[in-house]
Design a protein around this motif. Sequence first.
Motif, PDB file in Angstrom:
ATOM      1  N   VAL A  48       0.812  -1.260   0.073  1.00 22.24           N
ATOM      2  CA  VAL A  48      -0.046   0.044  -0.074  1.00 22.24           C
ATOM      3  C   VAL A  48       1.018   1.231   0.108  1.00 22.24           C
ATOM      4  O   VAL A  48       1.848   1.437   0.977  1.00 22.24           O
ATOM      5  CB  VAL A  48      -1.069  -0.151   1.181  1.00 22.24           C
ATOM      6  N   GLY A  49       0.668   2.169  -0.922  1.00 22.66           N
ATOM      7  CA  GLY A  49       1.480   3.496  -0.961  1.00 22.66           C
ATOM      8  C   GLY A  49       2.909   3.024  -1.142  1.00 22.66           C
ATOM      9  O   GLY A  49       3.628   3.865  -0.929  1.00 22.66           O
ATOM     10  N   LEU A  50       3.240   1.947  -1.958  1.00 21.85           N
ATOM     11  CA  LEU A  50       4.662   1.422  -1.690  1.00 21.85           C
ATOM     12  C   LEU A  50       5.478   1.781  -0.489  1.00 21.85           C
ATOM     13  O   LEU A  50       6.563   1.918  -0.365  1.00 21.85           O
ATOM     14  CB  LEU A  50       5.390   2.492  -3.067  1.00 21.85           C
ATOM     15  N   LEU A 120      -0.303   7.108   2.194  1.00 17.09           N
ATOM     16  CA  LEU A 120      -0.770   6.820   1.249  1.00 17.09           C
ATOM     17  C   LEU A 120      -1.844   5.598   1.334  1.00 17.09           C
ATOM     18  O   LEU A 120      -1.113   4.641   1.411  1.00 17.09           O
ATOM     19  CB  LEU A 120      -0.194   7.175  -0.283  1.00 17.09           C
ATOM     20  N   GLY A 121      -2.919   5.875   1.148  1.00 19.38           N
ATOM     21  CA  GLY A 121      -3.969   4.426   0.938  1.00 19.38           C
ATOM     22  C   GLY A 121      -4.111   3.708   2.336  1.00 19.38           C
ATOM     23  O   GLY A 121      -4.765   2.819   2.446  1.00 19.38           O
ATOM     24  N   VAL A 123      -5.543   5.849   5.138  1.00 19.03           N
ATOM     25  CA  VAL A 123      -6.203   6.629   5.819  1.00 19.03           C
ATOM     26  C   VAL A 123      -7.580   5.786   6.253  1.00 19.03           C
ATOM     27  O   VAL A 123      -7.946   5.624   7.458  1.00 19.03           O
ATOM     28  CB  VAL A 123      -6.361   7.919   5.151  1.00 19.03           C
ATOM     29  N   THR A 124      -8.353   5.468   5.292  1.00 14.13           N
ATOM     30  CA  THR A 124      -9.566   4.729   5.699  1.00 14.13           C
ATOM     31  C   THR A 124      -9.419   3.268   5.873  1.00 14.13           C
ATOM     32  O   THR A 124     -10.323   2.524   6.648  1.00 14.13           O
ATOM     33  CB  THR A 124     -10.734   5.156   4.507  1.00 14.13           C
ATOM     34  N   MET A 125      -8.347   2.626   5.404  1.00 16.33           N
ATOM     35  CA  MET A 125      -8.082   1.462   5.633  1.00 16.33           C
ATOM     36  C   MET A 125      -6.781   1.135   6.125  1.00 16.33           C
ATOM     37  O   MET A 125      -5.988   0.642   5.538  1.00 16.33           O
ATOM     38  CB  MET A 125      -8.345   0.478   4.409  1.00 16.33           C
ATOM     39  N   PRO A 126      -6.393   1.606   7.527  1.00 15.58           N
ATOM     40  CA  PRO A 126      -4.969   1.300   7.890  1.00 15.58           C
ATOM     41  C   PRO A 126      -4.550  -0.121   7.889  1.00 15.58           C
ATOM     42  O   PRO A 126      -3.517  -0.416   8.019  1.00 15.58           O
ATOM     43  CB  PRO A 126      -5.114   1.826   9.209  1.00 15.58           C
ATOM     44  N   GLU A 127      -5.492  -1.081   8.087  1.00 11.59           N
ATOM     45  CA  GLU A 127      -5.203  -2.468   8.055  1.00 11.59           C
ATOM     46  C   GLU A 127      -4.540  -2.931   6.451  1.00 11.59           C
ATOM     47  O   GLU A 127      -3.925  -3.906   6.337  1.00 11.59           O
ATOM     48  CB  GLU A 127      -6.373  -3.380   8.298  1.00 11.59           C
ATOM     49  N   ALA A 128      -4.394  -1.883   5.682  1.00  4.64           N
ATOM     50  CA  ALA A 128      -3.740  -2.096   4.400  1.00  4.64           C
ATOM     51  C   ALA A 128      -2.497  -2.495   4.543  1.00  4.64           C
ATOM     52  O   ALA A 128      -1.477  -3.204   3.832  1.00  4.64           O
ATOM     53  CB  ALA A 128      -4.133  -0.945   3.296  1.00  4.64           C
ATOM     54  N   SER A 129      -1.961  -2.051   5.718  1.00  5.14           N
ATOM     55  CA  SER A 129      -0.262  -2.348   6.066  1.00  5.14           C
ATOM     56  C   SER A 129       0.014  -3.845   6.288  1.00  5.14           C
ATOM     57  O   SER A 129       0.798  -4.288   5.696  1.00  5.14           O
ATOM     58  CB  SER A 129       0.113  -1.793   7.302  1.00  5.14           C
ATOM     59  N   GLU A 130      -0.992  -4.330   7.205  1.00  8.61           N
ATOM     60  CA  GLU A 130      -1.021  -5.584   7.507  1.00  8.61           C
ATOM     61  C   GLU A 130      -1.095  -6.543   6.189  1.00  8.61           C
ATOM     62  O   GLU A 130      -0.561  -7.493   5.883  1.00  8.61           O
ATOM     63  CB  GLU A 130      -1.896  -6.001   8.496  1.00  8.61           C
TER      64      GLU A 130
ATOM     65  N   SER B 155      -7.785   1.203  -1.834  1.00 12.16           N
ATOM     66  CA  SER B 155      -8.052   0.977  -0.336  1.00 12.16           C
ATOM     67  C   SER B 155      -8.458   2.371   0.138  1.00 12.16           C
ATOM     68  O   SER B 155      -8.689   2.687   1.324  1.00 12.16           O
ATOM     69  CB  SER B 155      -6.749   0.585   0.268  1.00 12.16           C
ATOM     70  N   ILE B 156      -8.638   3.221  -0.885  1.00 11.56           N
ATOM     71  CA  ILE B 156      -9.156   4.668  -0.574  1.00 11.56           C
ATOM     72  C   ILE B 156     -10.458   4.490  -0.564  1.00 11.56           C
ATOM     73  O   ILE B 156     -11.212   5.093  -1.485  1.00 11.56           O
ATOM     74  CB  ILE B 156      -8.421   5.563  -1.428  1.00 11.56           C
ATOM     75  N   LEU B 157     -11.053   3.696   0.420  1.00 13.08           N
ATOM     76  CA  LEU B 157     -12.774   3.699   0.423  1.00 13.08           C
ATOM     77  C   LEU B 157     -13.042   3.722   2.031  1.00 13.08           C
ATOM     78  O   LEU B 157     -12.209   3.382   2.851  1.00 13.08           O
ATOM     79  CB  LEU B 157     -13.062   2.099  -0.310  1.00 13.08           C
ATOM     80  N   ASN B 158     -14.334   3.855   2.204  1.00 13.60           N
ATOM     81  CA  ASN B 158     -14.881   3.701   3.331  1.00 13.60           C
ATOM     82  C   ASN B 158     -15.585   2.015   3.372  1.00 13.60           C
ATOM     83  O   ASN B 158     -16.849   2.089   2.700  1.00 13.60           O
ATOM     84  CB  ASN B 158     -16.075   4.908   3.643  1.00 13.60           C
TER      85      ASN B 158
END
Lengths: 209, 209
Positions: A48-50, A120-121, A123-130, B155-158
């Motif tokens: 996510v967001g590189l 980046l990417g 904010v709304t889905m912080p779990e994207a890191s995991e 991932s930039i979604l609610n």
Amino acid sequence: MVSFDEKLRRQLQKVFVCCGDVRRFRTDPLPPDIMERLIKTACLSPSVGLSQPWRFVVVEDKERRRAVTEDFAACNTNALLSDFGERAARYAALKLSGLEDAPGHLALFADKACETGHGLGRVTMPEASEYSVVAAICSMWLAARAENIGLGWVSILNPTRIREILDVPESWRLISYLCVGTPRQSPMSRGSKGLSGNIAEDGEFTSRR
Amino acid sequence: MVSFDEKLRRQLQKVFVCCGDVRRFRTDPLPPDIMERLIKTACLSPSVGLSQPWRFVVVEDKERRRAVTEDFAACNTNALLSDFGERAARYAALKLSGLEDAPGHLALFADKACETGHGLGRVTMPEASEYSVVAAICSMWLAARAENIGLGWVSILNPTRIREILDVPESWRLISYLCVGTPRQSPMSRGSKGLSGNIAEDGEFTSRR
């Protein structure tokens, strides 16, 4: 554009079918440099967001390995006593990890304090890191199988305790603890029955037309 | 045991290197049945306790697609206004999704109420369900690329709003919303520089000897 042919697709499908989770390993040592090669491949994954939030810890110290294995045993016993009720006997008979036999132990973390990509990417889905770290694990999973090595994913662990045992920063969140080694038998996908017939029952999709 | 050779390993590596996230798609329709094929492959993935918690929603309805695209635009604007401060101008110039051009839209959820597997492996790390769905997405990601199709992960979604738009159960947690289509150019891995030299800086591993 780089393109791929039918032969590659058939071979890739074969890798998917033979990529089940491994719990029974041979105790032979790993081929030299395999961890480095697998980690290098993992780092090719999209993130996510590189942000590349993946952090790898190769666990070689015997005491630390023993502590992880003990944490697994404790968590497993707790689950047996409190969560599985009448299924406890069947649960107790399953072999749920290859921690004792596998020559390689590798812990994977997501660094939640990772600033690469400036959020980046996330904010709304912080779990994207995991999820980015899981993507890295999946690349490694297939690359390992192509090297005739198998991986076993252990999730019956206390993440806080593992962080302590491995002495890593508090911002690192445990994603997976992997056993790495030569499987005792071909690790077939448990979903592969679906291939010969329809889409696996649980894989049915819903359509919004 | 099923084993793989050096040629397969080289080809697989090529797939990894060409598997970047796609944001610029051609608008040509998808090859017939591609979604079914990709979902079938996704279902071969290992999952925690064999729970197969993945749920797929193919989004074909124009109104729903428009609503998702609008949610993306709203979330993106919010991030721009509140989270990126002085980087906002650079952020605004990035193309962050292919929602408008991609012929295929596919939402993936983890069913947190999934009883398959009786919770095995999900007691201490319940997030292993979500990670299983990410594993399914990664299989699909590579299989798509081998079919010369690219995927873009939005991932930039609610997540709550997406669940409402797609009218799915409350227990389904959004993992990813994927754009699916033919990429306008080869989607190279952004980490692939690491291949020619050392392990990518962020991929360095720590050892606990």
